[in-house]
Motif scaffolding. Structure first.
Motif, mmCIF file in Angstrom:
data_model
loop_
_atom_site.group_PDB
_atom_site.id
_atom_site.type_symbol
_atom_site.label_atom_id
_atom_site.label_comp_id
_atom_site.label_asym_id
_atom_site.label_seq_id
_atom_site.Cartn_x
_atom_site.Cartn_y
_atom_site.Cartn_z
ATOM 1 N N ASP A 139 -26.947 8.053 22.571
ATOM 2 C CA ASP A 139 -27.983 9.044 22.916
ATOM 3 C C ASP A 139 -28.299 10.146 21.936
ATOM 4 O O ASP A 139 -29.178 10.906 22.278
ATOM 5 N N ALA A 140 -27.488 10.176 20.854
ATOM 6 C CA ALA A 140 -27.589 11.300 19.633
ATOM 7 C C ALA A 140 -27.679 12.619 20.251
ATOM 8 O O ALA A 140 -28.591 13.390 19.803
ATOM 9 N N THR A 141 -26.764 12.831 21.366
ATOM 10 C CA THR A 141 -26.626 14.306 22.026
ATOM 11 C C THR A 141 -25.743 14.982 21.477
ATOM 12 O O THR A 141 -25.416 16.009 21.846
ATOM 13 N N VAL A 142 -24.893 14.428 20.393
ATOM 14 C CA VAL A 142 -23.818 14.904 20.129
ATOM 15 C C VAL A 142 -23.857 15.350 18.357
ATOM 16 O O VAL A 142 -24.179 14.395 17.807
ATOM 17 N N THR A 143 -23.653 16.451 18.069
ATOM 18 C CA THR A 143 -23.888 16.634 16.491
ATOM 19 C C THR A 143 -22.691 15.943 15.676
ATOM 20 O O THR A 143 -21.630 15.754 16.210
ATOM 21 N N CYS B 209 -7.667 14.953 19.797
ATOM 22 C CA CYS B 209 -6.660 13.945 20.297
ATOM 23 C C CYS B 209 -5.795 13.494 19.255
ATOM 24 O O CYS B 209 -4.630 12.703 19.713
ATOM 25 N N SER B 210 -5.715 14.088 18.121
ATOM 26 C CA SER B 210 -4.645 13.435 17.026
ATOM 27 C C SER B 210 -3.481 14.386 17.393
ATOM 28 O O SER B 210 -2.191 13.721 17.229
ATOM 29 N N ASP B 211 -3.360 15.518 18.182
ATOM 30 C CA ASP B 211 -2.327 15.936 18.621
ATOM 31 C C ASP B 211 -2.632 16.921 19.843
ATOM 32 O O ASP B 211 -1.347 17.620 20.319
ATOM 33 N N MET B 212 -3.661 16.469 20.501
ATOM 34 C CA MET B 212 -3.925 16.961 22.041
ATOM 35 C C MET B 212 -3.817 18.721 22.030
ATOM 36 O O MET B 212 -3.193 19.364 22.827
ATOM 37 N N LEU B 213 -4.625 19.313 20.869
ATOM 38 C CA LEU B 213 -4.632 20.505 20.670
ATOM 39 C C LEU B 213 -3.295 21.072 20.718
ATOM 40 O O LEU B 213 -2.717 22.181 21.525
ATOM 41 N N SER B 214 -2.237 20.658 19.665
ATOM 42 C CA SER B 214 -0.930 20.955 19.794
ATOM 43 C C SER B 214 -0.239 21.189 20.865
ATOM 44 O O SER B 214 0.484 21.765 21.235
ATOM 45 N N SER B 215 -0.434 19.821 21.487
ATOM 46 C CA SER B 215 0.075 19.546 22.622
ATOM 47 C C SER B 215 -0.145 20.279 23.938
ATOM 48 O O SER B 215 0.550 20.157 24.984
ATOM 49 N N ASP B 216 -1.318 21.010 23.902
ATOM 50 C CA ASP B 216 -1.583 21.654 25.259
ATOM 51 C C ASP B 216 -2.807 20.838 25.937
ATOM 52 O O ASP B 216 -3.961 20.662 25.470
ATOM 53 N N LEU B 217 -2.128 19.759 26.695
ATOM 54 C CA LEU B 217 -3.153 18.875 27.175
ATOM 55 C C LEU B 217 -3.949 19.541 28.218
ATOM 56 O O LEU B 217 -5.430 18.789 28.243
ATOM 57 N N ASN B 218 -3.753 20.412 28.676
ATOM 58 C CA ASN B 218 -4.792 21.101 29.890
ATOM 59 C C ASN B 218 -5.806 21.789 28.973
ATOM 60 O O ASN B 218 -7.019 21.469 29.443
ATOM 61 N N ALA B 219 -5.622 22.320 27.783
ATOM 62 C CA ALA B 219 -6.898 22.812 27.190
ATOM 63 C C ALA B 219 -7.536 21.740 26.558
ATOM 64 O O ALA B 219 -8.862 21.779 26.586
ATOM 65 N N CYS B 220 -6.703 20.730 26.046
ATOM 66 C CA CYS B 220 -7.661 19.483 25.243
ATOM 67 C C CYS B 220 -8.452 18.924 26.398
ATOM 68 O O CYS B 220 -9.655 18.603 26.258
ATOM 69 N N ARG B 221 -8.025 18.827 27.535
ATOM 70 C CA ARG B 221 -8.780 18.092 28.854
ATOM 71 C C ARG B 221 -9.846 18.976 29.235
ATOM 72 O O ARG B 221 -11.115 18.636 29.225
ATOM 73 N N LYS B 222 -9.631 20.357 29.317
ATOM 74 C CA LYS B 222 -10.757 21.279 29.376
ATOM 75 C C LYS B 222 -11.774 21.379 28.460
ATOM 76 O O LYS B 222 -13.140 21.415 28.730
ATOM 77 N N LYS B 223 -11.476 21.413 27.295
ATOM 78 C CA LYS B 223 -12.339 21.490 26.062
ATOM 79 C C LYS B 223 -13.474 20.302 26.128
ATOM 80 O O LYS B 223 -14.508 20.411 26.089
ATOM 81 N N LEU B 224 -12.690 18.967 26.386
ATOM 82 C CA LEU B 224 -13.386 17.717 26.128
ATOM 83 C C LEU B 224 -14.309 17.598 27.304
ATOM 84 O O LEU B 224 -15.416 16.979 27.194
ATOM 85 N N GLY B 225 -13.755 18.171 28.481
ATOM 86 C CA GLY B 225 -14.717 17.917 29.939
ATOM 87 C C GLY B 225 -15.938 18.658 29.631
ATOM 88 O O GLY B 225 -17.087 18.626 29.928
ATOM 89 N N SER B 226 -15.499 20.082 29.163
ATOM 90 C CA SER B 226 -16.688 20.878 28.796
ATOM 91 C C SER B 226 -17.949 20.318 27.985
ATOM 92 O O SER B 226 -19.035 20.423 28.208
ATOM 93 N N SER C 127 -15.518 9.011 25.899
ATOM 94 C CA SER C 127 -17.109 9.173 26.383
ATOM 95 C C SER C 127 -17.961 9.994 25.395
ATOM 96 O O SER C 127 -19.210 9.639 25.493
ATOM 97 N N ILE C 128 -17.420 10.945 24.853
ATOM 98 C CA ILE C 128 -17.971 11.859 23.785
ATOM 99 C C ILE C 128 -18.445 10.821 22.619
ATOM 100 O O ILE C 128 -19.787 10.875 22.344
ATOM 101 N N LEU D 82 -18.271 17.313 27.343
ATOM 102 C CA LEU D 82 -19.164 16.198 27.937
ATOM 103 C C LEU D 82 -20.268 16.935 28.958
ATOM 104 O O LEU D 82 -21.372 16.218 29.051
ATOM 105 N N GLU D 83 -19.798 17.664 29.685
ATOM 106 C CA GLU D 83 -21.117 18.440 30.622
ATOM 107 C C GLU D 83 -22.350 18.991 29.668
ATOM 108 O O GLU D 83 -23.463 18.800 30.117
ATOM 109 N N THR D 84 -21.834 19.489 28.651
ATOM 110 C CA THR D 84 -22.817 19.983 27.499
ATOM 111 C C THR D 84 -23.695 18.748 27.277
ATOM 112 O O THR D 84 -25.182 19.033 27.230
ATOM 113 N N PHE D 85 -23.217 17.639 26.883
ATOM 114 C CA PHE D 85 -24.072 16.694 26.220
ATOM 115 C C PHE D 85 -24.696 16.105 27.468
ATOM 116 O O PHE D 85 -26.008 15.434 27.176
#
Length: 312
Positions: free
Chosen positions: A156-160, A171-188, A148-149, A190-193
């Motif tokens: 939309d050119a809303t992402v630098t 996503c190459s390693d899911m933030l060193s296999s911390d899936l919850n942190a990766c999901r939270k970062k990407l979700g945040s 989605s990002i 998306l909300e910004t964009f």
């Protein structure tokens, strides 16, 4: 919970990470650790002091320094389909009592052969491809956020340029296999964009660029481009590493579709499709000194149909 990197499996480039994850191992992409390290050049210097020639690939030296800085004890190295020096790196690591596991993407790009190699890797980690397929479903749910990002970036050119680069590499390693942190970062992100789009904060009519080649070590390149009215809306290598283009596909098919380790001709065809879809005006081809991929620059220039700027 943050991953203890000293206990993680380091990877020299993208592999089917679903396999070691299915076996309960954490995975960390050594490239991400290298380029995000505050003293990346010091990691290269460390390798040279350990005996690596100054004329050898800076990226390989950086990976070696990264392995030692973070205390990585086990490394999966891609010896076919990536850097031609990886085999030698693994030999050096093995001489230093680091557990090394070679893996190769078959040059023939045959599904049966790739499946055999993936099954062998699964056996090494004490798991199965079926278990890895189940893990892929979990990872694909995170990859959907990155997809989605990526879509926001070119629609939309809303992402630098950097934000897109960073999100895909997560996503190459899911933030060193911390899936919850990766999901939270990407979700945040998306909300910004979404807020930027609602506020009309996207860049107005940027010059749309693509970037091919190894991920850049130049920390200010993306900012410099954005400040001058350009925007990288397609980062070829992080896009491929993220595997967002194969969400929902079979595990083996996903890595058969992975263009980076295979021939330059199929890579160019995929890039040409993205150039058309994302309305890209030109491509930056980022190459590393003393890298065999420099030789492919001529083919890239001949086949893309847009101006190509090569940065070494």
């Amino acid at each position: 919970m943050a991953t203890d990197l000293s206990r993680a499996v380091g990877i020299t480039t993208t592999i089917p990470i679903e396999i070691p994850l299915a076996a309960g191992h954490a995975v960390t992409d050594l490239n991400n650790l290298f380029i995000s390290d505050p003293d990346a050049s010091g990691l290269v210097t460390f390798a040279e002091r350990a005996g690596f020639p100054q004329s050898s690939c800076a990226w390989i030296k950086g990976l070696y320094g990264t392995i030692h800085r973070y205390g990585i004890k086990r490394v999966v190295g891609v010896t076919e389909g990536d850097c031609s020096d990886t085999g030698s790196l693994l030999e050096i690591l093995e001489s230093e009592n680091i557990d090394v596991i070679p893996f190769g993407f078959p040059r023939e790009r045959e599904r049966a052969l790739l499946q055999t190699r993936m099954r062998s890797l699964a056996s090494h980690f004490g798991t199965t491809l079926d278990a890895a397929r189940e893990k892929k479903i979990e990872l694909d749910n995170v990859r959907k956020l990155a997809a989605s990002i990526d879509q926001c970036a070119w629609q939309d050119a809303t992402v630098t340029s950097f934000e897109l680069f960073d999100a895909l590499l997560c996503c190459s390693d899911m933030l060193s296999s911390d899936l919850n942190a990766c999901r939270k970062k990407l979700g945040s992100l998306l909300e910004t964009f979404d807020r930027r789009k609602a506020d009309g904060g996207g860049q107005s009519n940027p010059i749309r660029l693509g970037c091919m080649g190894v991920p850049t070590i130049l920390s200010d390149l993306w900012t410099m481009l954005d400040e001058r009215g350009a925007r990288v809306v397609y980062h070829e290598t992080p896009y491929e590493f993220s595997r967002i283009c194969s969400i929902g596909s079979d595990l083996v098919d996903s890595y058969l579709d992975f263009s980076y380790p295979y021939d330059i001709f199929s890579r160019c065809e995929r890039v040409k499709k993205e150039i058309a879809t994302r309305r890209i005006s030109g491509v930056i081809h980022y190459v590393q000194s003393f890298c065999h991929r420099q030789i492919q620059d001529r083919i890239i220039r001949e086949r893309l149909g847009v101006p190509v700027l090569t940065l070494e």
